[in-house]
Design a protein around this motif. Structure first.
Motif, PDB file in Angstrom:
ATOM      1  N   GLN A   1       0.975  -1.179  -0.038  1.00 52.85           N
ATOM      2  CA  GLN A   1       0.057   0.164  -0.109  1.00 52.85           C
ATOM      3  C   GLN A   1       1.030   1.159   0.126  1.00 52.85           C
ATOM      4  O   GLN A   1       1.586   1.652   0.847  1.00 52.85           O
ATOM      5  CB  GLN A   1      -0.881  -0.246   1.254  1.00 52.85           C
ATOM      6  CG  GLN A   1      -1.813   1.203   1.121  1.00 52.85           C
ATOM      7  CD  GLN A   1      -2.750   1.209   0.116  1.00 52.85           C
ATOM      8  OE1 GLN A   1      -3.593   0.087  -0.135  1.00 52.85           O
ATOM      9  NE2 GLN A   1      -2.792   2.234  -0.914  1.00 52.85           N
TER      10      GLN A   1
ATOM     11  N   LEU B   1     -11.112   2.141   1.358  1.00 46.66           N
ATOM     12  CA  LEU B   1     -11.188   3.646   1.510  1.00 46.66           C
ATOM     13  C   LEU B   1     -12.301   4.230   1.259  1.00 46.66           C
ATOM     14  O   LEU B   1     -13.115   3.862   0.353  1.00 46.66           O
ATOM     15  CB  LEU B   1     -10.037   4.129   0.495  1.00 46.66           C
ATOM     16  CG  LEU B   1     -10.009   5.861   0.546  1.00 46.66           C
ATOM     17  CD1 LEU B   1      -9.498   6.238   1.860  1.00 46.66           C
ATOM     18  CD2 LEU B   1      -9.105   6.263  -0.402  1.00 46.66           C
TER      19      LEU B   1
ATOM     20  N   THR C   1      -7.940   2.378  -3.516  1.00 47.44           N
ATOM     21  CA  THR C   1      -6.911   3.243  -3.838  1.00 47.44           C
ATOM     22  C   THR C   1      -6.059   3.188  -5.055  1.00 47.44           C
ATOM     23  O   THR C   1      -5.335   4.013  -5.255  1.00 47.44           O
ATOM     24  CB  THR C   1      -5.856   3.222  -2.669  1.00 47.44           C
ATOM     25  OG1 THR C   1      -4.894   1.990  -2.777  1.00 47.44           O
ATOM     26  CG2 THR C   1      -6.477   3.220  -1.296  1.00 47.44           C
TER      27      THR C   1
END
Length: 333
Positions: A209, A237, A311
Motif C-alpha cells: 500500500q 478507503l 486506492t
C-alpha cells in the motif's frame, strides 16, 4: 489535525446485523466473477462504441429484471476540457490534457421508488474504461456491484427513493456525472451519494500500500494504522467531506461488521478541513488525488457524497494497464 482524524465507529445495530447476515448469504463470489468475466471491455464511446452499447444493454436488462424503473439519459457537450484516455509520449492515460470539440454520451440509471419521490439516495459508478485496458477493477467490478445491489434490494421497501447510476466518460472529463448532477440530482433533495471506484483489488503482502507524498502531514492517525500493519493493501478507503461524515461512518460500521476491524480507512478531503483546508491545495500536492472520480461532481454542487475505493494506482499495479483483468480481483472481498 483539525478534523483529519477518522470519525468514531460504533457497533452495528442488531437489526442491521441480522439484515447484513441474510444479505451476505445471498451473494455468490463465483457469480460475481462470471459477470465480470463476460462484461464487454474495453468499452467507451470514443474507441469501443459497440462494446459500450452492449454494456448499456446489459445494464438496462439487469436493472429491469430486478424490477427497477430504468432510464437512459443521453447528453451532448461542446468544446470541453478533459484528458486523453490512452498513453501518449510515455505519459499514462488520464494525465495528458486535451480539448474535446464535441462529446455525445449517455448515463444509465435505475430507480426504486420510495415513500418519498423527492428525497433520494444515489449509488453510482462509471461505466467507461480507458482505451487500452479491460478495466476489471477500473471499473467493471463497481458496475457489477450496481447490478448486484439492484438484485439484492429488489424485495425491500425504503423511505427514500434509491437511484443506481452508471456514469459515462469519467475517464476523460466526468461529463456524465456533471450532466447528471446538473439535470437530475440538482432538481431533487439528494440526501447522500456513494460512488464505487476501483474497489476490487486487495493484497495480503506487506508494503503493497503506497500513499501520496505529504499524507503523513495531514492524516497522522490513519498513517499510524497503516504503519502498524506494515502497509498491507487489504482494506477499503472511504473519501468524504464533512457533510457526508455520517454516510462514511455508516459505511465503515457496516463493512467493519462484515469484514473485520482492519477493513476500512476513512479520509476527509483535505481541502474541506477547518481553517487550513483552503491552503493545503497550494502547500500539499497530494490533495488533488481526492477529486479524481465522479464524487467530485457532487462535491462541486454541495451534495453529500463519499467515494469507495481500493486506492487505485496507490495499490493496484494493473491500474490503467492491459493487465487489469478479472483474474486479478478479490471476489471474496
Amino acid at each position: 489535525m483539525l478534523g483529519a482524524d477518522e470519525p468514531p465507529l460504533h457497533p452495528l445495530a442488531s437489526e442491521l446485523r441480522a439484515w447484513a447476515d441474510a444479505i451476505m448469504r445471498d451473494i455468490e463470489p463465483a457469480q460475481l466473477r462470471a459477470q465480470i468475466e463476460t462484461f464487454p471491455a474495453p468499452r467507451n464511446r470514443l474507441h469501443a462504441l459497440e462494446a459500450m452499447a452492449k454494456a448499456d444493454e446489459l445494464l438496462l436488462e439487469g436493472f429491469a429484471n430486478a424490477g427497477w424503473q430504468t432510464e437512459t439519459q443521453p447528453y451532448e457537450v461542446e468544446k470541453t476540457e478533459g484528458y486523453l484516455d490512452y498513453e501518449q509520449d510515455g505519459k499514462r492515460a488520464g494525465t495528458v490534457r486535451t480539448t474535446y470539440e464535441h462529446l455525445k454520451g449517455a448515463n444509465t440509471i435505475a430507480i426504486k421508488a420510495g415513500e418519498s419521490s423527492n428525497d433520494i439516495f444515489i449509488i453510482g459508478a462509471h461505466l467507461d474504461t480507458i482505451r487500452d485496458s479491460p478495466g476489471a477493477d477500473d471499473n467493471t467490478a463497481s458496475v457489477i456491484a450496481l447490478l448486484e445491489l439492484a438484485r439484492l434490494l429488489a424485495p425491500f421497501r425504503f423511505r427514500d427513493t434509491i437511484v443506481l447510476a452508471a456514469f459515462d466518460m469519467e475517464e476523460i472529463n466526468f461529463s456524465g456525472s456533471k450532466t447528471f448532477v446538473r439535470e437530475f440530482a440538482s432538481k431533487r433533495n439528494v440526501k447522500g451519494v456513494i460512488i464505487f471506484e476501483t474497489m476490487a483489488y486487495t493484497t495480503t503482502e506487506p508494503k503493497t500500500q503506497f500513499v501520496p507524498t505529504g499524507s503523513g502531514l495531514v492524516f497522522r492517525q490513519q498513517m499510524a494504522k497503516l504503519r502498524r500493519r506494515n502497509f498491507v493493501g487489504d482494506w477499503t478507503l472511504a473519501l468524504y467531506r464533512k457533510d457526508a461524515t455520517s454516510i462514511a461512518q455508516s459505511f465503515a460500521e457496516a463493512l467493519t461488521y462484515i469484514a473485520g476491524p482492519h477493513s476500512t480507512i476513512l479520509l476527509r478531503d483535505p481541502i474541506n478541513l477547518s481553517m487550513i483546508g483552503r491552503f493545503l491545495k497550494y502547500l500539499v500536492p497530494m490533495v488533488k488525488n481526492f477529486a479524481r472520480s465522479d464524487h467530485a461532481s457532487f462535491w462541486e454542487a454541495g451534495i453529500p457524497a463519499i467515494m469507495i475505493s481500493d486506492t487505485a494506482n496507490f495499490r493496484n499495479p494493473n491500474y490503467h494497464r492491459p493487465t487489469d483483468t478479472p483474474e486479478t480481483l478479490d471476489y471474496e472481498r
